[in-house]
Design a protein around this motif. Structure first.
Motif, mmCIF file in Angstrom:
data_model
loop_
_atom_site.group_PDB
_atom_site.id
_atom_site.type_symbol
_atom_site.label_atom_id
_atom_site.label_comp_id
_atom_site.label_asym_id
_atom_site.label_seq_id
_atom_site.Cartn_x
_atom_site.Cartn_y
_atom_site.Cartn_z
ATOM 1 N N VAL A 91 -19.945 -55.166 53.418
ATOM 2 C CA VAL A 91 -20.677 -56.240 54.099
ATOM 3 C C VAL A 91 -22.164 -55.946 54.025
ATOM 4 C CG1 VAL A 91 -20.857 -57.598 56.217
ATOM 5 C CG2 VAL A 91 -18.721 -56.391 55.689
ATOM 6 N N VAL A 92 -22.955 -56.937 53.591
ATOM 7 C CA VAL A 92 -24.409 -56.798 53.481
ATOM 8 C C VAL A 92 -25.064 -57.901 54.303
ATOM 9 C CG1 VAL A 92 -26.401 -56.644 51.936
ATOM 10 C CG2 VAL A 92 -24.147 -55.950 51.127
ATOM 11 N N THR A 125 -8.715 -56.169 57.710
ATOM 12 C CA THR A 125 -7.620 -56.467 58.634
ATOM 13 C C THR A 125 -7.840 -57.878 59.177
ATOM 14 O OG1 THR A 125 -8.847 -55.538 60.509
ATOM 15 C CG2 THR A 125 -7.402 -54.031 59.303
ATOM 16 N N PRO A 126 -6.836 -58.490 59.806
ATOM 17 C CA PRO A 126 -7.051 -59.819 60.404
ATOM 18 C C PRO A 126 -8.202 -59.826 61.414
ATOM 19 C CG PRO A 126 -4.712 -59.329 60.296
ATOM 20 C CD PRO A 126 -5.416 -58.086 59.863
ATOM 21 N N ARG A 127 -8.345 -58.750 62.173
ATOM 22 C CA ARG A 127 -9.441 -58.669 63.143
ATOM 23 C C ARG A 127 -10.797 -58.598 62.447
ATOM 24 N NH1 ARG A 127 -9.973 -54.004 67.860
ATOM 25 N NH2 ARG A 127 -11.844 -54.854 68.861
ATOM 26 N N THR A 128 -10.876 -57.845 61.341
ATOM 27 C CA THR A 128 -12.130 -57.757 60.585
ATOM 28 C C THR A 128 -12.507 -59.104 59.983
ATOM 29 O OG1 THR A 128 -11.558 -55.478 60.019
ATOM 30 C CG2 THR A 128 -13.311 -56.506 58.757
ATOM 31 N N ILE A 129 -11.514 -59.819 59.454
ATOM 32 C CA ILE A 129 -11.785 -61.142 58.870
ATOM 33 C C ILE A 129 -12.333 -62.093 59.936
ATOM 34 C CG2 ILE A 129 -10.728 -63.144 57.756
ATOM 35 C CD1 ILE A 129 -10.915 -60.797 55.910
ATOM 36 N N LYS A 130 -11.768 -62.035 61.140
ATOM 37 C CA LYS A 130 -12.246 -62.872 62.240
ATOM 38 C C LYS A 130 -13.684 -62.505 62.611
ATOM 39 C CE LYS A 130 -10.995 -64.374 66.905
ATOM 40 N NZ LYS A 130 -10.057 -64.175 68.046
ATOM 41 N N THR A 131 -13.989 -61.206 62.618
ATOM 42 C CA THR A 131 -15.351 -60.750 62.914
ATOM 43 C C THR A 131 -16.338 -61.236 61.861
ATOM 44 O OG1 THR A 131 -14.469 -58.762 63.982
ATOM 45 C CG2 THR A 131 -16.778 -58.707 63.312
ATOM 46 N N LEU A 132 -15.949 -61.166 60.599
ATOM 47 C CA LEU A 132 -16.832 -61.606 59.521
ATOM 48 C C LEU A 132 -17.051 -63.112 59.551
ATOM 49 C CD1 LEU A 132 -15.519 -59.377 56.591
ATOM 50 C CD2 LEU A 132 -17.606 -59.081 57.914
ATOM 51 N N ARG A 133 -16.072 -63.860 60.028
ATOM 52 C CA ARG A 133 -16.247 -65.308 60.150
ATOM 53 C C ARG A 133 -17.303 -65.652 61.196
ATOM 54 N NH1 ARG A 133 -14.725 -69.170 56.869
ATOM 55 N NH2 ARG A 133 -14.018 -70.537 58.528
ATOM 56 N N PRO A 137 -22.799 -66.873 58.324
ATOM 57 C CA PRO A 137 -24.063 -67.401 57.774
ATOM 58 C C PRO A 137 -25.151 -66.356 57.577
ATOM 59 C CG PRO A 137 -23.285 -68.712 59.627
ATOM 60 C CD PRO A 137 -22.503 -67.453 59.631
ATOM 61 N N TYR A 138 -24.944 -65.139 58.060
ATOM 62 C CA TYR A 138 -25.998 -64.131 58.029
ATOM 63 C C TYR A 138 -25.655 -62.931 57.152
ATOM 64 C CZ TYR A 138 -26.876 -66.960 62.123
ATOM 65 O OH TYR A 138 -27.071 -68.032 62.962
ATOM 66 N N VAL A 139 -24.428 -62.852 56.683
ATOM 67 C CA VAL A 139 -24.013 -61.722 55.843
ATOM 68 C C VAL A 139 -23.292 -62.255 54.610
ATOM 69 C CG1 VAL A 139 -23.744 -60.232 57.863
ATOM 70 C CG2 VAL A 139 -21.743 -61.415 56.942
ATOM 71 N N THR A 140 -23.185 -61.400 53.623
ATOM 72 C CA THR A 140 -22.334 -61.674 52.474
ATOM 73 C C THR A 140 -21.412 -60.478 52.292
ATOM 74 O OG1 THR A 140 -22.274 -62.268 50.125
ATOM 75 C CG2 THR A 140 -23.970 -60.714 50.804
ATOM 76 N N TRP A 141 -20.184 -60.744 51.871
ATOM 77 C CA TRP A 141 -19.221 -59.642 51.778
ATOM 78 C C TRP A 141 -18.223 -59.919 50.660
ATOM 79 C CZ3 TRP A 141 -13.920 -60.301 52.932
ATOM 80 C CH2 TRP A 141 -13.575 -61.566 53.453
ATOM 81 N N GLY A 142 -17.598 -58.843 50.217
ATOM 82 C CA GLY A 142 -16.619 -58.943 49.147
ATOM 83 C C GLY A 142 -15.890 -57.616 49.001
ATOM 84 N N PHE A 143 -15.154 -57.501 47.909
ATOM 85 C CA PHE A 143 -14.303 -56.337 47.694
ATOM 86 C C PHE A 143 -14.901 -55.460 46.593
ATOM 87 C CE2 PHE A 143 -11.400 -59.944 48.752
ATOM 88 C CZ PHE A 143 -11.233 -59.597 50.081
ATOM 89 N N PRO A 144 -15.459 -54.299 46.947
ATOM 90 C CA PRO A 144 -16.065 -53.413 45.939
ATOM 91 C C PRO A 144 -15.001 -52.620 45.186
ATOM 92 C CG PRO A 144 -16.244 -52.400 48.089
ATOM 93 C CD PRO A 144 -15.590 -53.745 48.306
ATOM 94 N N ASN A 145 -15.319 -52.282 43.948
ATOM 95 C CA ASN A 145 -14.405 -51.423 43.179
ATOM 96 C C ASN A 145 -14.799 -49.956 43.353
ATOM 97 O OD1 ASN A 145 -16.688 -51.123 41.545
ATOM 98 N ND2 ASN A 145 -16.013 -52.697 40.111
ATOM 99 N N LEU A 146 -14.041 -49.071 42.751
ATOM 100 C CA LEU A 146 -14.266 -47.631 42.908
ATOM 101 C C LEU A 146 -15.630 -47.215 42.365
ATOM 102 C CD1 LEU A 146 -13.221 -44.822 43.681
ATOM 103 C CD2 LEU A 146 -12.077 -44.705 41.454
ATOM 104 N N LYS A 147 -16.052 -47.844 41.267
ATOM 105 C CA LYS A 147 -17.354 -47.503 40.672
ATOM 106 C C LYS A 147 -18.494 -47.818 41.638
ATOM 107 C CE LYS A 147 -20.307 -48.458 36.691
ATOM 108 N NZ LYS A 147 -20.496 -49.271 35.470
ATOM 109 N N SER A 148 -18.428 -48.968 42.308
ATOM 110 C CA SER A 148 -19.477 -49.354 43.263
ATOM 111 C C SER A 148 -19.499 -48.421 44.463
ATOM 112 C CB SER A 148 -19.251 -50.797 43.723
ATOM 113 O OG SER A 148 -19.325 -51.691 42.641
ATOM 114 N N VAL A 149 -18.321 -48.061 44.961
ATOM 115 C CA VAL A 149 -18.246 -47.137 46.097
ATOM 116 C C VAL A 149 -18.860 -45.793 45.728
ATOM 117 C CG1 VAL A 149 -16.687 -45.898 47.640
ATOM 118 C CG2 VAL A 149 -16.202 -48.268 47.051
ATOM 119 N N ARG A 150 -18.518 -45.287 44.541
ATOM 120 C CA ARG A 150 -19.044 -44.001 44.101
ATOM 121 C C ARG A 150 -20.564 -44.048 43.952
ATOM 122 N NH1 ARG A 150 -16.686 -39.744 41.622
ATOM 123 N NH2 ARG A 150 -14.747 -40.907 41.400
ATOM 124 N N GLY A 236 -15.989 -62.275 47.161
ATOM 125 C CA GLY A 236 -14.925 -61.593 46.426
ATOM 126 C C GLY A 236 -15.421 -60.426 45.587
ATOM 127 N N GLY A 237 -14.992 -60.394 44.328
ATOM 128 C CA GLY A 237 -15.367 -59.308 43.427
ATOM 129 C C GLY A 237 -16.806 -59.370 42.968
#
Length: 247
Positions: A91-92, A125-133, A137-150, A236-237
């Motif tokens: 989340v950014v 988790t369902p709770r995290t998705i609800k929090t992100l909703r 309007p103020y954050v952007t989020w998606g699913f990072p891969n292993l390379k991005s995490v590293r 997403g990705g």
């Protein structure tokens, strides 16, 4: 024997050089003390900052918009379903939150996104998705891969130890604080973040929020920069492209 004694002889420092060093150290201590006093004086005599009427109207409009949006989420929670193939999200925060509703501010603080263009890893988790909703309007989020995490952890990984923020360059620090979870080195830390387990919350909390790098022209042409970066919300990705851009 005489040659060995000459070799063991400690080189002496000239007296005038010692006096210069002592005087320089005293001067630096005086300058540091004076700078601290000036900083305190500046805080005391800080001028009153006036706020234009337009900003009050803008903040009121943002609060009303948040109130309506959150009410709609409660009535009709058409949120995203939790994907089975993804368990980690990044989340950014890309928008300012001055003047927004109290619920949004508390949620932003719970996510530890106090600064703009800062990012954190969260478990999906369902709770995290609800929090992100709530803060969509103020954050952007998606699913990072292993390379991005590293890349993020190796380049911008920091931890708060004894009220001091230190870079993750020593495995001893990691083992000392996360050894009870079986994490003893940087590679273990990357693996635990990329593939969240039962100890993810504690391990992610050990990391400080990642302060991402922003282009120099962002302050001068903020609208153009946000257009280049993309809209807030779920992506997403494509979050990996943003990480490459801001890392």
């Amino acid at each position: 024997m005489a040659e060995e004694e000459q070799r063991k002889k400690i080189p002496l420092v000239p007296e005038n050089l010692l006096k210069k060093r002592k005087a320089y150290q005293a001067l630096k201590a005086t300058q540091a003390k004076q700078a601290l006093l000036e900083k305190k004086e500046r805080r005391k005599g800080k001028d009153i900052q006036f706020k234009r009427l337009e900003w009050f109207l803008h903040d009121a409009w943002r609060q009303q918009r948040d109130k309506v949006r959150l009410r709609r989420l409660e009535v009709k929670p058409h949120g995203l379903e939790v994907p089975d193939e993804h368990s980690l999200a990044f989340v950014v925060r890309i928008q300012r939150v001055n003047g927004v509703s109290l619920t949004v501010q508390r949620t932003i603080a719970r996510l530890r996104l106090k600064k703009i263009f800062s990012g954190v890893f969260v478990k999906v988790t369902p709770r995290t998705i609800k929090t992100l909703r709530i803060v969509e309007p103020y954050v952007t989020w998606g699913f990072p891969n292993l390379k991005s995490v590293r890349e993020l952890i190796l380049k911008r990984g920091q931890a708060k130890v004894k009220n001091k923020i230190i870079p993750l360059t020593d495995n001893t620090v990691i083992e000392e604080h996360l050894g009870k979870f079986g994490v003893i080195c940087l590679e273990d830390l990357i693996h635990e973040i990329a593939f969240p387990g039962k100890n993810f919350q504690a391990i992610a909390g050990f990391l400080c929020p990642f302060q991402l790098s922003v282009a120099r022209h962002a302050t001068k042409n903020r609208v153009g920069f946000l257009k280049e970066m993309g809209l807030p919300g779920y992506r997403g990705g494509r979050i990996n492209q943003l990480i490459r851009q801001l890392n």
